[in-house]
Write a protein that holds these residues in place. Structure first.
Motif, PDB file in Angstrom:
ATOM      1  N   UNK A  20      13.729  21.578  49.269  1.00  0.00           N
ATOM      2  CA  UNK A  20      13.312  21.320  50.644  1.00  0.00           C
ATOM      3  C   UNK A  20      12.133  20.364  50.612  1.00  0.00           C
ATOM      4  N   UNK A  21      11.892  19.737  51.754  1.00  0.00           N
ATOM      5  CA  UNK A  21      10.750  18.833  51.881  1.00  0.00           C
ATOM      6  C   UNK A  21      10.219  18.941  53.310  1.00  0.00           C
ATOM      7  N   UNK A  22       8.953  18.574  53.528  1.00  0.00           N
ATOM      8  CA  UNK A  22       8.405  18.673  54.886  1.00  0.00           C
ATOM      9  C   UNK A  22       8.931  17.550  55.775  1.00  0.00           C
ATOM     10  N   UNK A  23       9.019  17.827  57.059  1.00  0.00           N
ATOM     11  CA  UNK A  23       9.479  16.820  58.013  1.00  0.00           C
ATOM     12  C   UNK A  23       8.436  15.725  58.218  1.00  0.00           C
ATOM     13  N   UNK A  24       7.153  16.061  57.996  1.00  0.00           N
ATOM     14  CA  UNK A  24       6.061  15.106  58.184  1.00  0.00           C
ATOM     15  C   UNK A  24       5.426  14.748  56.848  1.00  0.00           C
ATOM     16  N   UNK A  25       4.684  13.654  56.840  1.00  0.00           N
ATOM     17  CA  UNK A  25       3.848  13.356  55.682  1.00  0.00           C
ATOM     18  C   UNK A  25       2.533  14.123  55.823  1.00  0.00           C
ATOM     19  N   UNK A  26       1.799  14.245  54.725  1.00  0.00           N
ATOM     20  CA  UNK A  26       0.529  14.987  54.747  1.00  0.00           C
ATOM     21  C   UNK A  26      -0.465  14.210  55.613  1.00  0.00           C
ATOM     22  N   UNK A  27      -1.179  14.891  56.529  1.00  0.00           N
ATOM     23  CA  UNK A  27      -1.995  14.173  57.520  1.00  0.00           C
ATOM     24  C   UNK A  27      -3.375  13.719  57.039  1.00  0.00           C
ATOM     25  N   UNK A  28      -3.727  14.010  55.786  1.00  0.00           N
ATOM     26  CA  UNK A  28      -5.006  13.547  55.234  1.00  0.00           C
ATOM     27  C   UNK A  28      -4.713  12.710  53.989  1.00  0.00           C
ATOM     28  N   UNK A  29      -5.285  11.541  53.898  1.00  0.00           N
ATOM     29  CA  UNK A  29      -5.005  10.631  52.798  1.00  0.00           C
ATOM     30  C   UNK A  29      -5.299  11.289  51.453  1.00  0.00           C
ATOM     31  N   UNK A  30      -4.331  11.172  50.537  1.00  0.00           N
ATOM     32  CA  UNK A  30      -4.445  11.710  49.176  1.00  0.00           C
ATOM     33  C   UNK A  30      -4.623  13.225  49.141  1.00  0.00           C
ATOM     34  N   UNK A  31      -4.337  13.894  50.245  1.00  0.00           N
ATOM     35  CA  UNK A  31      -4.483  15.345  50.292  1.00  0.00           C
ATOM     36  C   UNK A  31      -3.345  16.064  49.590  1.00  0.00           C
ATOM     37  N   UNK A  32      -3.636  17.278  49.135  1.00  0.00           N
ATOM     38  CA  UNK A  32      -2.662  18.133  48.473  1.00  0.00           C
ATOM     39  C   UNK A  32      -2.649  19.501  49.148  1.00  0.00           C
TER      40      UNK A  32
END
Length: 374
Positions: free
Chosen positions: A165-177
């Motif tokens: 599975x994968x998230x529908x959105x990209x992570x909202x903070x740059x380079x965040x994990x």
């Protein structure tokens, strides 16, 4: 010359039939299996036997966690059926792919969602088109789902199943994990007076805050508990994304693309006493949990299991062998037991666990140490 004309006429006939079928299909919208039965001239008797296996798979209760990989060998006219239950959350995109050693192998995929927990009743919500080996579905409602996989009657091929599975959105903070998320949906706020309607993603002050999806900028400014904030409208899904406690807001308006900078991490509003972080929320007829829309999936490193590819059955070599609903001993339930010298249909293998089916019974997992090829 006569033979040549005969083959030309035959080709024209079949081409005409194909066009007629396509025109009829446009109106009647037959299922992939109905098209398969017609186009491959499957007899009613054989098709009924094949369909009955699908019903057997619907009764299976095997459970898997993602990511998951299984490999095996389809045997012609062995009527194997594969069914797996998995918990999925709103915001995830479920991804299933079949690899076989021939591009012409037909495999049918049906996807179900549980609608009645007390009756274990599943409702079909999607089916792959005929010949399709990649299946994706964005989860709109968290719950228990089931995927049923069935090769065509004559299919004989080695296969690999890959589930992730994968998230529908990209992570909202740059380079965040994922580990930067340190406060989750539902956490108590103001001494229990309210609950947290979002997630907090901690980062250094000034770290770019990103559009998690393409959309249209709504309100930007500073007000209330959220301090400096940006609202982004996701028109595709009919929901709004809320970015709060920003140190500053980027000069942007109108439509934006996923990955565009909306602002920069800070601690404005009621976050003045906390380290800089982004409060990220999603609203759709009220607040919804945003975690699975952005939580990054585990890196997928499938390992293909080794086993005797010629074997179609296994025989138990233990006096009592537990049959489990998951390929593990620590987090599984025992579905039943096989006795010494019992024969089990071999469906596939994942790690050191075989996926098997006792005759006319529910599928299960059994550890490789308990069986031997027959």
């Amino acid at each position: 010359m006569k033979h040549f004309l005969y083959y030309i006429l035959l080709a024209v006939f079949f081409a005409s039939c194909s066009r007629l079928n396509k025109a009829t299909d446009f109106i009647t919208n037959p299922s992939a299996k109905e098209v398969y039965k017609r186009d491959y001239n499957i007899s009613d008797e054989l098709f009924t036997i094949w369909e009955q296996q699908h019903d057997l798979g619907l009764k299976d209760s095997l459970k898997i966690d993602l990511p998951y990989v299984e490999n095996g060998h389809f045997m012609s006219k062995s009527f194997p059926i594969y069914a797996y239950e998995l918990n999925l959350n709103a915001g995830e995109i479920f991804d299933f792919e079949i690899f076989t050693d021939s591009i012409n192998d037909l495999v049918f995929i049906d996807f179900y969602r549980m609608i009645d927990n007390s009756l274990k009743d599943f409702k079909k919500i999607e089916s792959a088109e005929i010949g399709q080996k990649l299946f994706q579905y964005e989860i709109k409602e968290s719950g228990l789902y089931k995927i049923v996989i069935q090769p065509a009657i004559e299919t004989q091929a080695e296969f690999v199943f890959k589930f992730k599975s994968k998230p529908a959105y990209i992570f909202p903070v740059a380079d965040g994990k994922n580990h930067n998320i340190q406060s989750y949906w539902g956490a108590a706020r103001d001494g229990g007076a309210r609950n947290h309607e979002g997630i907090d993603i901690f980062a250094n002050r000034g770290t770019p805050v990103l559009a998690a999806t393409s959309g249209r900028i709504g309100f930007t400014g500073e007000k209330g508990l959220g301090g400096k904030q940006v609202w982004l409208r996701d028109t595709k899904r009919g929901q709004s994304l809320y970015y709060a406690h920003l140190d500053s807001i980027a000069k942007t308006s109108g439509n934006v693309n996923a990955g565009d900078t909306l602002g920069f991490v800070g601690n404005t509003g009621n976050a003045r006493t906390t380290p800089p972080h982004l409060h990220f929320g999603i609203y759709k007829h009220g607040a919804i949990n945003p975690l699975y829309f952005v939580k990054q999936a585990e890196e997928f490193k499938p390992q293909i299991a080794k086993f005797d590819k010629k074997s179609t059955n296994l025989i138990t070599k233990s006096s009592i062998a537990n049959l489990r609903d998951k390929p593990t001993t620590s987090k599984s339930q025992i579905l039943g037991q096989a006795k010494n010298q019992d024969t089990l249909q071999l469906l596939g293998k994942t790690g050191d666990w075989y996926h098997v089916r006792p005759k006319n019974k529910s599928a299960s997992f059994i550890h490789e140490s308990l069986v031997a090829p027959l």
